[in-house]
Design an enzyme around this catalytic site. Structure first.
Site, short mmCIF file in Angstrom:
data_model
loop_
_atom_site.label_atom_id
_atom_site.label_comp_id
_atom_site.label_asym_id
_atom_site.label_seq_id
_atom_site.Cartn_x
_atom_site.Cartn_y
_atom_site.Cartn_z
N ASP A 110 0.95 -1.15 0.05
CA ASP A 110 0.04 -0.02 0.05
C ASP A 110 0.98 1.16 -0.07
OD1 ASP A 110 -3.31 0.56 0.90
OD2 ASP A 110 -1.65 2.12 1.04
N HIS A 115 -10.24 -5.42 -3.63
CA HIS A 115 -8.78 -5.62 -3.13
C HIS A 115 -8.83 -5.83 -1.43
CE1 HIS A 115 -10.01 -1.10 -2.68
NE2 HIS A 115 -9.21 -1.22 -1.70
P1 AMP Z 1 -9.73 1.42 -0.16
O1 AMP Z 1 -10.03 2.66 0.76
O2 AMP Z 1 -9.94 -0.03 0.80
O3 AMP Z 1 -10.39 1.59 -1.38
O4 AMP Z 1 -8.19 1.30 -0.02
C1 AMP Z 1 -7.55 1.89 -1.14
C2 AMP Z 1 -6.12 1.89 -0.99
O5 AMP Z 1 -5.27 2.08 -1.88
C3 AMP Z 1 -5.59 2.91 0.01
O6 AMP Z 1 -5.09 2.15 1.27
C4 AMP Z 1 -4.48 3.46 -0.66
O7 AMP Z 1 -3.47 4.00 -0.05
C5 AMP Z 1 -3.97 2.62 -1.75
N1 AMP Z 1 -3.27 3.19 -2.73
C6 AMP Z 1 -4.08 4.11 -3.73
N2 AMP Z 1 -3.18 4.18 -4.69
C7 AMP Z 1 -2.26 3.33 -4.47
C8 AMP Z 1 -0.96 3.13 -5.53
N3 AMP Z 1 -0.84 3.47 -6.44
N4 AMP Z 1 -0.33 2.01 -5.11
C9 AMP Z 1 -0.52 1.42 -3.70
N5 AMP Z 1 -1.63 1.40 -3.05
C10 AMP Z 1 -2.46 2.76 -3.44
#
Ligand code: AMP
Length: 123
Positions: free
Chosen positions: A34, A105
């Protein structure tokens, strides 16, 4: 449920248009760090298929994809040294779940005591 948006950021990662800190990959699954970690270990596990949420995944994915996904979660937890002390998995779905990225995810969090599952929020 809204339809799958092929321009979401995880779809771009899957197409190789955006880099990621890959920790695991097989035919059906990709896992990466993440970008904004909430624990010493914070990994996102995603299916390669186009599923919006856990509900969409459960309803539409094949048995092979579903098995591969949960096998990968177990392998990653083991490889990351989380199996002994324990870890937490979270999947946010939709508006009330706080889902930011509309590609299913699972968060794997560990490496420290994580405390209560939810922080009490003001009403
Ligand atoms: P959610 O709120 O469950 O949809 O979580 C989305 C997650 O994706 C968050 O914890 C973000 O920090 C993570 N995230 C967003 N963009 C990226 C990226 N490019 N690479 C890795 N993690 C990401």
């Amino acid at each position: 449920m809204s339809s799958y948006d092929p321009n979401n950021i995880f779809a771009k990662i899957l197409r190789g248009e955006i880099p990621c800190g890959k920790v695991y990959e097989d035919d059906h699954v990709l896992a990466f760090k993440d970008i904004n970690p909430q624990a010493p270990v914070h990994i996102l596990v995603i299916p390669k298929g186009e599923y919006v949420s856990i509900s969409d995944f459960g309803a539409k994915a094949s048995a092979e994809e579903i098995k591969a996904f949960f096998d990968a979660v177990s392998k990653i937890a083991e490889e990351q040294g989380l199996s002994g002390e324990g870890f937490r998995t979270i999947t946010n779905a939709g508006l009330n779940g706080g889902q930011e990225v509309p590609h299913f995810h699972l968060h794997i969090l560990g490496g420290r005591r994580l405390g209560p599952m939810l922080t009490k929020l003001a009403a």
